[in-house]
Write an enzyme that holds these catalytic residues in place. Structure first.
Site, mmCIF file in Angstrom:
data_model
loop_
_atom_site.group_PDB
_atom_site.id
_atom_site.type_symbol
_atom_site.label_atom_id
_atom_site.label_comp_id
_atom_site.label_asym_id
_atom_site.label_seq_id
_atom_site.Cartn_x
_atom_site.Cartn_y
_atom_site.Cartn_z
ATOM 1 N N CYS A 183 69.477 50.814 28.210
ATOM 2 C CA CYS A 183 70.351 51.099 29.352
ATOM 3 C C CYS A 183 69.602 50.857 30.676
ATOM 4 O O CYS A 183 69.215 49.733 30.960
ATOM 5 C CB CYS A 183 70.925 52.510 29.246
ATOM 6 S SG CYS A 183 72.330 52.808 30.352
ATOM 7 N N HIS A 225 73.644 51.936 24.196
ATOM 8 C CA HIS A 225 72.802 53.004 23.655
ATOM 9 C C HIS A 225 72.815 52.921 22.124
ATOM 10 O O HIS A 225 73.773 53.384 21.497
ATOM 11 C CB HIS A 225 73.332 54.380 24.088
ATOM 12 C CG HIS A 225 73.107 54.681 25.524
ATOM 13 N ND1 HIS A 225 71.951 55.268 25.979
ATOM 14 C CD2 HIS A 225 73.880 54.470 26.609
ATOM 15 C CE1 HIS A 225 72.022 55.414 27.289
ATOM 16 N NE2 HIS A 225 73.179 54.927 27.696
ATOM 17 N N GLU A 256 71.203 54.668 20.073
ATOM 18 C CA GLU A 256 71.160 56.029 19.508
ATOM 19 C C GLU A 256 72.526 56.702 19.519
ATOM 20 O O GLU A 256 72.707 57.755 18.895
ATOM 21 C CB GLU A 256 70.127 56.873 20.266
ATOM 22 C CG GLU A 256 70.553 57.399 21.611
ATOM 23 C CD GLU A 256 70.498 56.397 22.761
ATOM 24 O OE1 GLU A 256 70.735 56.814 23.911
ATOM 25 O OE2 GLU A 256 70.210 55.198 22.517
#
Length: 198
Positions: free
Chosen positions: A77, A175, A177
């Site tokens: 990001c 992202h 994750e």
């Protein structure tokens, strides 16, 4: 394998650490240059505003260290955006790893872009086993235009870079994750990468 998440006060580092734990690995949170240099893999997260995040890097000398790293480095990001030449956000000079300037989405689309979108034109070991048009999770108001370093792209009013790669440096605007099974696979692929030979 030693995995370091750079902890410079501008990242959602716990969610990345938990995602790595789910893959069966442990990550160290550190802003110590010696610890970062010694790592097998380095993750450079970023959430927040570019100029203040860049100032935090400068305060700890990490702005000079990160471009010199030889092991695989993954910017996420804002981390990816700070690896570019410049970003319009705060008129901020970046780390100049990726030769592209980050710009703001125009007024034709709602900003920030928040939510799921598709990645296309995948061209990196990061995406081994990932199908074209898989969905990933994004939260951003600025983007990197297409460049020679683009290894994945997404359309949101404009087609832009959702992943960049140059030598041992990788960046994802999304992202991983927070991107479910697809994101976990991308993180796993990153952890399997080989670094540069000294």
């Amino acid at each position: 394998m030693t995995i370091v998440i750079i902890n410079y006060g501008a990242g959602n580092i716990q969610s990345i650490k938990f995602a790595i734990q789910r893959l069966g690995y442990e990550a160290i949170l550190s802003n110590d240059p010696e610890v970062i240099k010694a790592a097998d893999k380095v993750i450079f997260p970023g959430v927040g505003e570019a100029s203040s995040a860049m100032q935090k890097l400068k305060d700890s000398g990490l702005d000079l260290l990160i471009p010199e790293l030889k092991q695989p480095v993954l910017g996420i990001c804002l981390g990816m955006q700070l690896m570019c030449n410049h970003t319009q956000e705060g008129d901020t000079k970046g780390l100049e790893i990726f030769d592209v300037d980050v710009v703001r989405f125009n007024k034709d689309v709602k900003v920030p872009q928040i939510g799921w979108n598709q990645i296309e034109a995948l061209d990196s070991p990061l995406f081994n086993g990932i199908d074209e048009s898989e969905y990933i999770y994004l939260v951003h108001s600025y983007y990197a235009p297409l460049t020679e370093h683009t290894v994945a792209q997404t359309n949101y009013g404009v087609t832009y870079s959702t992943a960049l790669q140059k030598n041992n440096f990788y960046g994802t605007q999304f992202h991983p994750e927070k991107s479910s099974v697809t994101g976990e696979k991308i993180l796993e692929n990153f952890l399997k990468l080989e670094g540069l030979k000294y």
